[in-house]
Motif scaffolding. Structure first.
Motif, mmCIF file in Angstrom:
data_model
loop_
_atom_site.group_PDB
_atom_site.id
_atom_site.type_symbol
_atom_site.label_atom_id
_atom_site.label_comp_id
_atom_site.label_asym_id
_atom_site.label_seq_id
_atom_site.Cartn_x
_atom_site.Cartn_y
_atom_site.Cartn_z
ATOM 1 N N VAL A 137 -15.664 12.954 -7.619
ATOM 2 C CA VAL A 137 -15.850 11.520 -7.396
ATOM 3 C C VAL A 137 -14.614 10.797 -7.914
ATOM 4 C CG1 VAL A 137 -17.319 9.519 -7.809
ATOM 5 C CG2 VAL A 137 -18.336 11.784 -7.658
ATOM 6 N N LEU A 138 -13.812 10.275 -6.998
ATOM 7 C CA LEU A 138 -12.554 9.638 -7.380
ATOM 8 C C LEU A 138 -12.706 8.143 -7.632
ATOM 9 C CD1 LEU A 138 -10.153 11.449 -4.891
ATOM 10 C CD2 LEU A 138 -10.739 12.081 -7.233
ATOM 11 N N SER A 139 -13.795 7.551 -7.140
ATOM 12 C CA SER A 139 -14.040 6.133 -7.384
ATOM 13 C C SER A 139 -15.527 5.879 -7.200
ATOM 14 C CB SER A 139 -13.234 5.256 -6.415
ATOM 15 O OG SER A 139 -13.804 5.327 -5.118
ATOM 16 N N PRO A 140 -16.071 4.799 -7.800
ATOM 17 C CA PRO A 140 -17.494 4.502 -7.644
ATOM 18 C C PRO A 140 -17.914 4.379 -6.187
ATOM 19 C CG PRO A 140 -16.535 3.150 -9.375
ATOM 20 C CD PRO A 140 -15.400 3.871 -8.711
ATOM 21 N N ASP A 191 -1.449 4.674 5.727
ATOM 22 C CA ASP A 191 -2.427 4.063 4.830
ATOM 23 C C ASP A 191 -2.761 5.051 3.719
ATOM 24 O OD1 ASP A 191 -2.849 1.562 6.219
ATOM 25 O OD2 ASP A 191 -3.937 2.702 7.754
ATOM 26 N N VAL A 192 -3.017 4.530 2.532
ATOM 27 C CA VAL A 192 -3.388 5.352 1.379
ATOM 28 C C VAL A 192 -4.803 4.952 0.973
ATOM 29 C CG1 VAL A 192 -2.797 6.017 -0.983
ATOM 30 C CG2 VAL A 192 -0.979 5.475 0.636
ATOM 31 N N PRO A 193 -5.776 5.873 1.048
ATOM 32 C CA PRO A 193 -7.166 5.503 0.764
ATOM 33 C C PRO A 193 -7.393 4.926 -0.636
ATOM 34 C CG PRO A 193 -7.059 7.651 1.840
ATOM 35 C CD PRO A 193 -5.656 7.261 1.520
ATOM 36 N N LEU A 194 -6.764 5.526 -1.648
ATOM 37 C CA LEU A 194 -6.954 5.059 -3.025
ATOM 38 C C LEU A 194 -5.639 5.157 -3.793
ATOM 39 C CD1 LEU A 194 -10.351 6.774 -3.989
ATOM 40 C CD2 LEU A 194 -9.985 4.337 -3.623
ATOM 41 N N GLY A 195 -5.293 4.093 -4.506
ATOM 42 C CA GLY A 195 -4.084 4.094 -5.322
ATOM 43 C C GLY A 195 -2.832 3.876 -4.491
ATOM 44 N N GLY A 196 -1.666 4.117 -5.134
ATOM 45 C CA GLY A 196 -0.396 4.056 -4.424
ATOM 46 C C GLY A 196 0.174 2.676 -4.206
ATOM 47 N N ALA A 197 -0.381 1.642 -4.875
ATOM 48 C CA ALA A 197 0.141 0.284 -4.695
ATOM 49 C C ALA A 197 1.534 0.158 -5.304
ATOM 50 C CB ALA A 197 -0.802 -0.728 -5.332
ATOM 51 N N PHE A 233 15.500 -9.813 -13.830
ATOM 52 C CA PHE A 233 14.685 -8.826 -14.540
ATOM 53 C C PHE A 233 13.196 -8.973 -14.254
ATOM 54 C CE2 PHE A 233 18.596 -9.287 -17.085
ATOM 55 C CZ PHE A 233 19.045 -7.976 -17.021
ATOM 56 N N ARG A 234 12.805 -10.020 -13.587
ATOM 57 C CA ARG A 234 11.392 -10.175 -13.215
ATOM 58 C C ARG A 234 10.998 -9.207 -12.108
ATOM 59 N NH1 ARG A 234 11.456 -16.331 -11.533
ATOM 60 N NH2 ARG A 234 13.388 -15.527 -10.590
ATOM 61 N N THR A 235 11.996 -8.611 -11.434
ATOM 62 C CA THR A 235 11.697 -7.756 -10.281
ATOM 63 C C THR A 235 11.431 -6.301 -10.672
ATOM 64 O OG1 THR A 235 14.048 -7.270 -9.891
ATOM 65 C CG2 THR A 235 13.110 -9.193 -8.770
ATOM 66 N N LYS A 236 11.261 -6.030 -11.959
ATOM 67 C CA LYS A 236 10.870 -4.662 -12.343
ATOM 68 C C LYS A 236 9.585 -4.309 -11.592
ATOM 69 C CE LYS A 236 11.494 -2.707 -16.432
ATOM 70 N NZ LYS A 236 11.381 -2.311 -17.862
ATOM 71 N N HIS A 237 9.551 -3.124 -11.023
ATOM 72 C CA HIS A 237 8.416 -2.731 -10.194
ATOM 73 C C HIS A 237 8.149 -1.245 -10.366
ATOM 74 C CE1 HIS A 237 12.069 -2.055 -7.882
ATOM 75 N NE2 HIS A 237 11.414 -1.102 -7.230
ATOM 76 N N ALA A 238 7.044 -0.788 -9.791
ATOM 77 C CA ALA A 238 6.636 0.606 -9.964
ATOM 78 C C ALA A 238 5.750 1.024 -8.807
ATOM 79 C CB ALA A 238 5.892 0.776 -11.291
ATOM 80 N N GLY A 239 5.626 2.336 -8.626
ATOM 81 C CA GLY A 239 4.688 2.887 -7.658
ATOM 82 C C GLY A 239 3.483 3.431 -8.400
ATOM 83 N N CYS A 240 2.311 2.821 -8.211
ATOM 84 C CA CYS A 240 1.094 3.280 -8.884
ATOM 85 C C CYS A 240 0.750 4.696 -8.416
ATOM 86 C CB CYS A 240 -0.070 2.348 -8.585
ATOM 87 S SG CYS A 240 0.164 0.647 -9.157
ATOM 88 N N PRO A 241 0.166 5.526 -9.289
ATOM 89 C CA PRO A 241 -0.202 6.892 -8.900
ATOM 90 C C PRO A 241 -1.126 6.914 -7.679
ATOM 91 C CG PRO A 241 -0.387 6.641 -11.268
ATOM 92 C CD PRO A 241 -0.135 5.266 -10.711
ATOM 93 N N VAL A 242 -0.882 7.863 -6.793
ATOM 94 C CA VAL A 242 -1.718 8.033 -5.604
ATOM 95 C C VAL A 242 -2.987 8.773 -6.023
ATOM 96 C CG1 VAL A 242 -1.874 9.043 -3.303
ATOM 97 C CG2 VAL A 242 0.298 8.089 -4.103
ATOM 98 N N LEU A 243 -4.124 8.087 -5.921
ATOM 99 C CA LEU A 243 -5.394 8.682 -6.341
ATOM 100 C C LEU A 243 -5.979 9.568 -5.247
ATOM 101 C CD1 LEU A 243 -7.626 8.951 -8.413
ATOM 102 C CD2 LEU A 243 -8.548 6.757 -7.656
ATOM 103 N N LYS A 244 -5.853 9.151 -4.009
ATOM 104 C CA LYS A 244 -6.334 9.960 -2.893
ATOM 105 C C LYS A 244 -5.465 9.686 -1.676
ATOM 106 C CE LYS A 244 -10.393 11.026 -0.069
ATOM 107 N NZ LYS A 244 -11.794 10.688 0.246
ATOM 108 N N GLY A 245 -5.074 10.738 -0.999
ATOM 109 C CA GLY A 245 -4.236 10.588 0.172
ATOM 110 C C GLY A 245 -2.804 10.987 -0.102
ATOM 111 N N SER A 246 -1.985 10.891 0.917
ATOM 112 C CA SER A 246 -0.555 11.160 0.817
ATOM 113 C C SER A 246 0.181 9.860 1.117
ATOM 114 C CB SER A 246 -0.158 12.244 1.823
ATOM 115 O OG SER A 246 1.238 12.444 1.829
#
Length: 547
Positions: free
Chosen positions: A160-163, A463-469, A500-513
């Protein structure tokens, strides 16, 4: 010597009985000894054949299990989009094939030539076996997902990856899987999570419904890892108790006997040092931010989890509109613009790529991607900060990219004359890119005459089902991947100083590629397209540089 006697002699020597040579025909008593030898050989060979048959049955069950998995996987991208499926596949190739097939076969048979043919076949097909490092990387990926999204161990082990997916458990982990995860986490000194996974392995040990669990693990194996884990967590009483359970099961367990002496000494020292006073039970401490965690890292995690969002006040000036960007053709088919932040400018352009174009870009990258690295040019290394693989697509070598290149120029109003080639990126199990800037500290060393990275244009190819934002910690903004869309933001102020406000990141991919494609536009050749400001912004937001 007759052939029958020769065979018997080989068997006798083969099992190492060391009989005294003699004239067996001259005494019945010696002939009677040969009957004892024959009975011994029958017993040994029956035992060998029984074990060989058992190995054969185990191998047949294992192969049947693998065939069933192969037939049930369906769409391969969707299958491996589930991180549990990706982990169990790597684990099976690294661990289970070795213990369930190769060791029983190669350990009992002279099949060296077969082993060589298998290796030659893999080499000819250019197939590389996953390594222990791959398995460890998969474990780190699952741990990263669990840490980032606060997933309970029992829930994750159940698939179960999400509720929202509580009733869509199409993958789960066995006791053996949980044990491997717990063992590797303890090796990484992540004892809290490691102990949780080992406890889950223990709870699943006796109720695991699947007969296809290879290799089998025992309660003692779990306790061997769990006892030291609780000792490292400071719970010496529980560590001692679990160590005692090992000795109950195996009284001669060498390591447990040594640990018994250590734990008893530690507990005795605790008793002698602690005052005998009655105290109230400890209260659960309030969760506080990790003092060693950077501000941007903490914000990044909260933004990825959806705990931190832009306030209504911050969103009140945002708009959506159709724009032709002063391009005559686009008046017939204007771009769909969604403004995500006013200053610094961040915007979403929807439906920029067709499904066919997205698929074509991905297809050109498959088989070409290599582990992504971080750092300045010439001094870059692979790191868990960025867990992905990438390749580059040059416009000159790929004429089919001409339309996409022109579209990028129309959307941004900038020229690609000084831009980099397109970077194609794919994220794997728990794939992420921790907070970073796209601009460089010394752009002249990395880019020469082109100058620094002025603007980033990021295509989402699926599209990424969960995560990856894509998260902007200081802007409290998380942008979910939408297939065919383009995310655009400026990395530099109007004066071309770093923002320096443009610091950004790739959130971990929870499900999908997750497949993305980056284009970086540079300062050079943009003089008449985006003239720089006349006021210096060098002193703005400097406090965010090292946060």
């Amino acid at each position: 010597m007759s052939s029958a006697r020769a065979v018997l002699w080989v068997l006798v020597v083969g099992v190492g009985l060391g009989l005294v040579c003699g004239d067996y025909y001259s005494a019945i008593s010696e002939v009677e000894r040969l009957l004892d030898v024959e009975a011994f050989l029958v017993e040994r060979l029956e035992d060998y054949l029984e074990k060989a048959q058992q190995n054969q049955e185990n191998i047949e069950r294992f192969l049947l299990h693998v065939e069933q998995l192969q037939s049930q996987r369906g769409d391969i991208e969707a299958f491996f989009g589930n991180p549990l499926n990706a982990f169990t596949t790597i684990r099976r190739l690294v661990h289970d094939w070795k213990h369930s097939v190769f060791e029983p076969v190669f350990g009992t048979s002279n099949l060296e030539s077969y082993k060589q043919s298998v290796s030659a076949g893999l080499e000819k097909a250019e197939i590389q076996e996953p390594t222990k490092e791959d398995l460890l990387g998969a474990v780190r990926g699952l741990w990263r997902l669990q840490e980032m999204y606060k997933l309970p161990t029992k829930q994750l082990a159940a698939g179960v990856l999400s509720p929202a997916e509580r009733h869509q458990m199409n993958a789960s982990l066995s006791a053996s899987d949980c044990y491997e995860i717990g063992r590797h986490l303890c090796q990484m000194e992540e004892y809290s999570y490691g102990s949780e996974w080992l406890l889950e392995a223990s709870s699943r040990l006796n109720r695991d419904p699947s007969p296809f669990v290879f290799p089998k693990i025992t309660k003692v194996q779990i306790l061997e890892q769990l006892s030291p884990a609780f000792n490292h967590l400071g719970n010496k009483k529980l560590a001692h108790k679990l160590n005692s359970e090992i000795l109950v099961a195996e009284p001669g367990h060498e390591e447990a006997l040594k640990n018994k002496i250590v734990y008893e000494a530690l507990l005795a020292r605790e008793r002698s040092n602690s005052p005998r006073v009655t105290v109230d039970p400890p209260q659960e401490p309030a969760l506080e931010p990790d003092p060693e965690l950077k501000v941007s890292q903490e914000l990044y995690q909260r933004v990825c989890r959806g705990e931190l969002r832009q306030s209504p006040r911050e969103q009140r000036d945002l708009r959506c509109w159709l724009s032709h960007q002063d391009v005559p053709y686009q008046r017939l088919s204007p771009f769909k613009v969604e403004q995500l932040n006013v200053d610094p400018y961040v915007a979403y352009f929807h439906d920029v790529l067709s499904d066919m174009e997205s698929a074509l870009i991905i297809e050109h990258g498959k088989g070409q991607v290599k582990r992504s690295e971080i750092g300045q040019s010439g001094n870059s290394t692979a790191s868990d900060i960025r867990t992905s693989q990438n390749t580059w697509l040059w416009y000159e070598n790929n004429p089919w990219l001409a339309d996409i290149r022109e579209r990028l120029e129309h959307i941004t109003g900038l020229t690609t004359a000084s831009a980099e080639p397109l970077q194609l990126v794919n994220y794997g199990i728990g794939g992420q890119y921790e907070p970073h800037f796209d601009f460089m500290d010394e752009p002249e060393k990395n880019f020469g005459w082109k100058g620094n990275r002025l603007l980033t244009a990021l295509f989402y190819l699926n599209d990424v089902p969960l995560g990856g934002a894509t998260a902007f910690p200081f802007l409290h903004l998380a942008v979910p991947p939408v297939k065919g869309s383009l995310l655009v933001w400026y990395n530099l102020h109007r004066s071309l100083h770093k923002d320096f406000r443009t610091k950004h990141a790739g959130c971990p991919v929870l499900k999908g590629s997750k497949w993305i494609c980056n284009e970086w536009f540079h300062e050079a050749a943009q003089e008449f397209r985006r003239p720089c400001g006349l006021t210096s912004d060098a002193e703005k937001f400097l406090e965010l540089e090292n946060m």
